[in-house]
Each structure stands twice: as structure tokens, then as C-alpha cells.
Enzyme design. Structure first.
Site, PDB file in Angstrom:
ATOM      1  N   CYS A 127      34.766  23.130  53.565  1.00  0.00           N
ATOM      2  CA  CYS A 127      33.815  24.252  53.508  1.00  0.00           C
ATOM      3  C   CYS A 127      32.366  23.794  53.349  1.00  0.00           C
ATOM      4  CB  CYS A 127      34.196  25.197  52.377  1.00  0.00           C
ATOM      5  SG  CYS A 127      35.934  25.673  52.422  1.00  0.00           S
ATOM      6  N   HIS A 252      28.482  29.147  49.991  1.00  0.00           N
ATOM      7  CA  HIS A 252      29.791  29.228  50.637  1.00  0.00           C
ATOM      8  C   HIS A 252      30.510  30.459  50.100  1.00  0.00           C
ATOM      9  CE1 HIS A 252      33.689  28.573  52.123  1.00  0.00           C
ATOM     10  NE2 HIS A 252      34.207  28.085  51.013  1.00  0.00           N
ATOM     11  N   ASN A 282      37.294  33.914  53.256  1.00  0.00           N
ATOM     12  CA  ASN A 282      36.779  32.545  53.244  1.00  0.00           C
ATOM     13  C   ASN A 282      36.975  31.936  54.632  1.00  0.00           C
ATOM     14  OD1 ASN A 282      36.355  29.798  52.962  1.00  0.00           O
ATOM     15  ND2 ASN A 282      37.381  29.656  50.973  1.00  0.00           N
TER      16      ASN A 282
HETATM   17  N1  COA Z   1      48.119  39.429  43.889  1.00  0.00           N
HETATM   18  C1  COA Z   1      48.501  39.909  42.712  1.00  0.00           C
HETATM   19  N2  COA Z   1      48.677  39.128  41.623  1.00  0.00           N
HETATM   20  C2  COA Z   1      48.437  37.801  41.753  1.00  0.00           C
HETATM   21  C3  COA Z   1      48.035  37.239  42.954  1.00  0.00           C
HETATM   22  C4  COA Z   1      47.867  38.111  44.059  1.00  0.00           C
HETATM   23  N3  COA Z   1      47.481  37.676  45.279  1.00  0.00           N
HETATM   24  N4  COA Z   1      47.874  35.916  42.780  1.00  0.00           N
HETATM   25  C5  COA Z   1      48.176  35.659  41.517  1.00  0.00           C
HETATM   26  N5  COA Z   1      48.528  36.793  40.894  1.00  0.00           N
HETATM   27  C6  COA Z   1      48.912  36.964  39.474  1.00  0.00           C
HETATM   28  C7  COA Z   1      49.551  35.729  38.906  1.00  0.00           C
HETATM   29  O1  COA Z   1      50.933  35.717  39.122  1.00  0.00           O
HETATM   30  C8  COA Z   1      49.189  35.851  37.458  1.00  0.00           C
HETATM   31  O2  COA Z   1      50.061  36.784  36.855  1.00  0.00           O
HETATM   32  P1  COA Z   1      50.558  36.588  35.322  1.00  0.00           P
HETATM   33  O3  COA Z   1      49.305  36.675  34.501  1.00  0.00           O
HETATM   34  O4  COA Z   1      51.484  37.740  35.132  1.00  0.00           O
HETATM   35  O5  COA Z   1      51.205  35.255  35.279  1.00  0.00           O
HETATM   36  C9  COA Z   1      47.825  36.486  37.472  1.00  0.00           C
HETATM   37  O6  COA Z   1      47.721  37.158  38.732  1.00  0.00           O
HETATM   38  C10 COA Z   1      46.693  35.481  37.362  1.00  0.00           C
HETATM   39  O7  COA Z   1      46.977  34.379  38.239  1.00  0.00           O
HETATM   40  P2  COA Z   1      45.931  33.249  38.521  1.00  0.00           P
HETATM   41  O8  COA Z   1      46.522  32.258  39.448  1.00  0.00           O
HETATM   42  O9  COA Z   1      45.354  32.771  37.225  1.00  0.00           O
HETATM   43  O10 COA Z   1      44.845  34.105  39.294  1.00  0.00           O
HETATM   44  P3  COA Z   1      43.323  33.804  39.462  1.00  0.00           P
HETATM   45  O11 COA Z   1      42.521  34.762  38.707  1.00  0.00           O
HETATM   46  O12 COA Z   1      43.027  32.348  39.268  1.00  0.00           O
HETATM   47  O13 COA Z   1      43.123  34.167  40.982  1.00  0.00           O
HETATM   48  C11 COA Z   1      42.744  32.999  43.028  1.00  0.00           C
HETATM   49  C12 COA Z   1      43.770  33.411  41.970  1.00  0.00           C
HETATM   50  C13 COA Z   1      43.422  32.184  44.091  1.00  0.00           C
HETATM   51  C14 COA Z   1      42.139  34.257  43.614  1.00  0.00           C
HETATM   52  C15 COA Z   1      41.620  32.198  42.299  1.00  0.00           C
HETATM   53  O14 COA Z   1      42.203  31.186  41.530  1.00  0.00           O
HETATM   54  C16 COA Z   1      40.650  31.577  43.253  1.00  0.00           C
HETATM   55  O15 COA Z   1      40.001  32.239  44.023  1.00  0.00           O
HETATM   56  N6  COA Z   1      40.494  30.234  43.178  1.00  0.00           N
HETATM   57  C17 COA Z   1      39.579  29.530  44.046  1.00  0.00           C
HETATM   58  C18 COA Z   1      40.186  29.404  45.405  1.00  0.00           C
HETATM   59  C19 COA Z   1      39.177  29.037  46.450  1.00  0.00           C
HETATM   60  O16 COA Z   1      38.064  29.491  46.423  1.00  0.00           O
HETATM   61  N7  COA Z   1      39.603  28.191  47.391  1.00  0.00           N
HETATM   62  C20 COA Z   1      38.796  27.767  48.475  1.00  0.00           C
HETATM   63  C21 COA Z   1      37.781  26.812  48.026  1.00  0.00           C
HETATM   64  S1  COA Z   1      36.754  26.348  49.323  1.00  0.00           S
END
Ligand code: COA
Length: 326
Positions: A127, A252, A282
Site C-alpha cells: 500500500c 492510505h 482498501n
Molecule cells: N464482522 C463482525 N464481527 C467481527 C468481524 C466482522 N467482519 N471481524 C471480527 N469480528 C469480531 C471478532 O470476532 C471479535 O469478537 P469477540 O469480541 O466476540 O471475540 C470482535 O469483533 C473484535 O475483533 P477484532 O479482531 O479485535 O476486531 P478489530 O476491531 O481489530 O477489527 C479489523 C478488525 C480487521 C477491521 C481491524 O483489525 C483492522 O482494520 N486492522 C487493520 C487492517 C488493515 O488495515 N489492513 C491493511 C493494511 S494496509
């Protein structure tokens, strides 16, 4: 003055570079027609529109098309916008993490479609790729070139599992391109830049050959906030500018919460930030030029506007560049 010292094993920096300026004299974008909305994803995974919007800021993303096809379309628009002859382009740089083939690079196919036989190569810095490309273009202008085409293009739908709620909610396709010209007046300028990587984090976001993207979302989030902060600070320092001197930030577009968290630490405001994430998801290397086009459409960039481009991505890689608009 050409300055390119290294401050560490995987960091390169620049400031006050070159006797000539640089001008982004034409910009273009391409998005495939097919929209994949959050509500479409709920058929394939346990998620909701509300959750995705709240946790990422994304409402929909585009799928379909090919990297070379989208890149070519964006490039044609940029050439038209700059109103320059196609054959005046001396180099094609294509930033992509989803090339048409593993080998060869996708840039030569884009050059072919444009009717060019100039140098053409891909940049694979995930990215951060388009900002890497912009810095490389500036280097080529310093070597004597006059006009470089810098494209960011992705067809991430080929390496995204839309049944996986960790990654499928994030990624989409698109392309953005800019004609980067030498500006003899020096009015437009790359004021400073910063590029870095940390290969210790390869495992937090990667795709094996023939497979889809795998990601540790929480760790990517944490690292992204940190490297955005570091890179923006480095570029500001090298340009001798403060947060208040930046008129517009084009980050980004990965997750609105990443941007908000980084801005809290940096002191940037969302009002000065261009976001297109809600309707693109993204798009990796395409995301910054897509947002650049949006800012131009809104009239947010004028001669003299200081624009900070700030990217981060798999690798980890990061890159920032401050451009004073010509
Ligand atoms: N829909 C609903 N619930 C979801 C979910 C989804 N798509 N993904 C995860 N959950 C749930 C999990 O199971 C967890 O539930 P629990 O609390 O009952 O265990 C809860 O939501 C939190 O999960 P978590 O993995 O901590 O979520 P998060 O807040 O970190 O969000 C992302 C997940 C992927 C959106 C976030 O981590 C993110 O955006 N990270 C950066 C990714 C990125 O930018 N990548 C590209 C870089 S260039």
C-alpha cells in the site's frame, strides 16, 4: 543538492531535493463498475453493515477488471488531464501488489496499451507503493527525464477471500495515476520524503503464491498507527515544516480508525484529510491517487498547497512525501 543519507538499516530519507521542482500535471482514476456492498457480504460471512462501517469506515468496495486494464484507464485519464502527447512519457512506474502475472511485471503491458516502448517497471511495496513510485519518479527527473507516469493499480479481488470476515470486509479494486513532470520553475516541489520498511512484520499481512491474503488485523492496526506517526514526523522535520504548514493530508485508505488514531498522536485534523475509503475500501497502491483525484475534484488543491502523502502497508513498508503543488 542531492541528499540521500541513510539513518538506519531499513530507512531512507530525503529533504530539499534537487535543483528542479516537480509538478503533478495530470491525474486520472479508474474504478470497476461492480459494487460489493457491506450488505452483500452478510450473505457469505457472519458480519453486519453496521459493524463494518463502525470498525473500518467502509460501506462498499469495487470488484472486477484487471490490474493492467484499470491502470491503463487511469493512465489515459491522467494523460488527457495533463493534455500532453502520450509519447512524451519517458517512464512508466506501476505500483501494485496484485500484478496480472507473477512474471513479467504489469507495467510493460500498460505501456503497450498506451502505445509506449519506454522503460516500464512495477513497484511492489504494497500500500506504500504509489508514494515509493513518486519518490523514484523524482529521482528520474533529477537524472534528466522530463515526464514520468506513476500509477497505483490493484485487482485485489483475485487475492481476497470474501468469505473471511477478517480480510474480506476491507479490500477492493481500483487505480489512480499521475503525470509527474519536471518543473523548471521550482514552484512545485517534492519538499521532503521518507521511506522505510520492517521485514520482521512480513507475517502479519501476506499472500502465498496462488493463495489469498492472510492478516493479523490487530497487529497491522497497531503497527500502522506507529509507522504513520514516525514517517509523517520524519517528512515534516526534513521539510522544516510543522503540522500547521500542511494544508492537506492524503493518507492510505485502509481503516478510518487507523487514520484517526494516528492523527490524535500527530495533531492532524480530519478536516484537512481527504478520505474516499467509504466507497472504495482498501485499494492498496491505488488508494492515495484515488483520494488525490477526489481532493482535486473538490478544489482542495491550489498552487502552493502543501500536500502530505502518507502510506503504509504489508512488509511492513511505509512512505511519506510532502509536495508543494505547482
Ligand atoms: N464482522 C463482525 N464481527 C467481527 C468481524 C466482522 N467482519 N471481524 C471480527 N469480528 C469480531 C471478532 O470476532 C471479535 O469478537 P469477540 O469480541 O466476540 O471475540 C470482535 O469483533 C473484535 O475483533 P477484532 O479482531 O479485535 O476486531 P478489530 O476491531 O481489530 O477489527 C479489523 C478488525 C480487521 C477491521 C481491524 O483489525 C483492522 O482494520 N486492522 C487493520 C487492517 C488493515 O488495515 N489492513 C491493511 C493494511 S494496509
Amino acid at each position: 543538492m542531492i541528499s540521500n543519507p541513510t539513518s538506519g538499516p531499513s530507512s531512507s530519507e530525503g529533504h530539499g531535493i534537487g535543483p528542479w521542482g516537480l509538478s503533478l500535471s495530470g491525474v486520472g482514476i479508474a474504478l470497476p463498475e461492480k459494487i460489493l456492498a457491506n450488505s452483500d457480504l452478510t450473505a457469505w460471512m457472519d458480519t453486519s453493515d453496521e459493524w463494518i462501517r463502525e470498525r473500518t469506515g467502509i460501506a462498499e468496495r469495487r470488484i472486477g477488471g484487471s490490474t493492467s486494464g484499470l491502470a491503463t484507464e487511469a493512465a489515459r485519464q491522467a494523460i488527457e488531464d495533463a493534455d500532453v502527447p502520450v509519447d512524451s512519457i519517458e517512464q512508466v512506474i506501476l505500483a501494485t501488489t496484485s500484478p496480472d502475472h507473477i512474471c513479467p511485471g504489469t507495467a510493460p503491458a500498460v505501456a503497450r496499451e498506451l502505445g509506449l516502448q519506454c522503460g516500464a517497471f512495477d513497484v511492489q511495496a504494497a500500500c506504500s507503493g504509489w508514494v515509493y513510485g513518486l519518490v523514484v519518479a523524482n529521482g528520474l527527473l533529477l537524472q534528466g527525464m522530463n515526464r514520468v507516469l506513476v500509477i497505483g493499480a490493484e485487482s485485489l479481488d483475485r487475492i481476497t477471500d470474501y468469505h473471511d470476515r477478517g480480510t474480506g470486509i476491507l479490500f477492493g479494486n481500483g487505480a489512480g495515476a499521475a503525470i509527474v513532470d519536471r518543473d523548471e520553475t521550482g514552484a512545485g516541489r517534492l519538499l521532503s520524503w521518507d521511506m522505510g520498511s520492517n521485514g520482521n512484520y512480513v507475517h502479519i499481512l501476506y499472500a502465498e503464491h496462488g493463495d489469498v491474503l492472510k492478516m493479523d488485523g490487530r497487529e497491522v492496526f497497531r503497527q500502522a498507527v506507529t509507522v504513520m506517526q514516525t514517517s509523517a514526523t520524519n517528512s515534516l522535520k526534513r521539510a522544516g515544516l510543522t503540522v500547521d504548514d500542511i494544508d492537506l493530508i492524503i493518507p492510505h485508505q485502509a481503516n478510518i480508525r487507523i487514520v484517526e488514531a494516528a492523527w490524535k498522536k500527530l495533531g492532524f485534523s480530519m478536516e484537512k484529510t481527504e478520505m474516499v475509503l467509504e466507497h472504495t475500501g482498501n485499494t492498496s497502491a491505488a488508494s492515495i491517487p484515488l483520494a488525490l483525484q477526489s481532493a482535486l475534484d473538490k478544489g482542495r488543491i491550489q498552487p502552493g498547497t502543501n500536500v502530505l502523502f502518507l502510506g503504509f502497508g504489508a512488509g511492513m513498508t511505509w512512505a511519506s512525501a510532502i509536495v508543494r503543488w505547482a
